[in-house]
Design a protein around this motif. Structure first.
Motif, PDB file in Angstrom:
ATOM      1  N   ASP A  40       0.850  -1.193   0.000  1.00 29.63           N
ATOM      2  CA  ASP A  40       0.000   0.000   0.000  1.00 29.63           C
ATOM      3  C   ASP A  40       0.885   1.242   0.000  1.00 29.63           C
ATOM      4  N   ILE A  41       0.458   2.220  -0.762  1.00 31.90           N
ATOM      5  CA  ILE A  41       1.134   3.514  -0.756  1.00 31.90           C
ATOM      6  C   ILE A  41       0.074   4.587  -0.584  1.00 31.90           C
ATOM      7  N   SER A  42       0.290   5.480   0.363  1.00 30.77           N
ATOM      8  CA  SER A  42      -0.572   6.646   0.523  1.00 30.77           C
ATOM      9  C   SER A  42       0.302   7.890   0.394  1.00 30.77           C
ATOM     10  N   LYS A  43      -0.287   9.049   0.607  1.00 34.10           N
ATOM     11  CA  LYS A  43       0.485  10.295   0.503  1.00 34.10           C
ATOM     12  C   LYS A  43       1.645  10.326   1.500  1.00 34.10           C
ATOM     13  N   SER A  44       1.434   9.708   2.663  1.00 36.09           N
ATOM     14  CA  SER A  44       2.449   9.832   3.701  1.00 36.09           C
ATOM     15  C   SER A  44       2.968   8.507   4.260  1.00 36.09           C
ATOM     16  N   THR A  45       2.507   7.373   3.691  1.00 39.81           N
ATOM     17  CA  THR A  45       2.974   6.075   4.205  1.00 39.81           C
ATOM     18  C   THR A  45       3.197   5.070   3.075  1.00 39.81           C
ATOM     19  N   ILE A  46       4.018   4.076   3.393  1.00 39.59           N
ATOM     20  CA  ILE A  46       4.184   2.893   2.546  1.00 39.59           C
ATOM     21  C   ILE A  46       4.093   1.687   3.471  1.00 39.59           C
TER      22      ILE A  46
END
Length: 163
Positions: free
Chosen positions: A114-120
């Motif tokens: 998962d990749i979000s704006k502020s995390t992997i």
């Protein structure tokens, strides 16, 4: 020294409690514990990793063998065993660090889940030693969460633990 014990037990309520209670009463810390059903739904396999000397682990094995729910157990020899652990690790990322984190995952043959704006979030299934390495490599990027399954193990080759 770490010892891996594979235990076949009857698959019903309370078995895990009795097994872990035995360790607790004897004052042994369980480093890792994984439980799952086998190809026979009436039987579960418990894999326990404990730290102790040979004498201590031998005493634990004797006590475990006295439990009615225990069908069979075997201490696994590390050189004759394949072991794996699954870890999900969520790391803080910025556009500047994202590429470096993905590079670490690729080098360690891990999977980006998962990749979000502020995390992997990264998934890795490997030996405990390699999981420790990726954990250490990701430390500088600010680890937000970690979940690990505990070790599962099977003997190499034709050896089997069966009923």
């Amino acid at each position: 020294m770490k010892h891996t014990i594979s235990i076949l037990v009857e698959n019903h309520a309370g078995v895990l409690s009795r097994i872990s209670g035995l360790f607790s009463r004897r004052g042994f810390n369980i480093d890792s514990l994984a439980v799952g059903i086998t190809d026979d739904p009436t039987v579960s396999r418990i894999t326990i990793v404990v730290d102790g000397d040979d004498y201590t682990v031998e005493q634990v094995e004797k006590q475990l063998n006295k439990l009615v729910d225990v069908i069979k157990l075997r201490r696994l020899n590390p050189s004759e065993t394949i072991s794996r652990e699954l870890m999900l690790i969520k790391v803080e990322s910025t556009p500047k660090t994202r590429g470096d984190i993905i590079d670490v995952a690729q080098v360690m043959q891990a999977k980006v889940c998962d990749i979000s704006k502020s995390t992997i979030t990264i998934e890795i299934s490997d030996t405990t030693e390699r999981i420790e390495i990726i954990h250490e490599l990701l430390q500088p990027y600010n680890i937000l969460e970690v979940v690990r399954t505990g070790t599962i193990a099977l003997e190499k080759g034709n050896s089997r633990i069966t009923i």
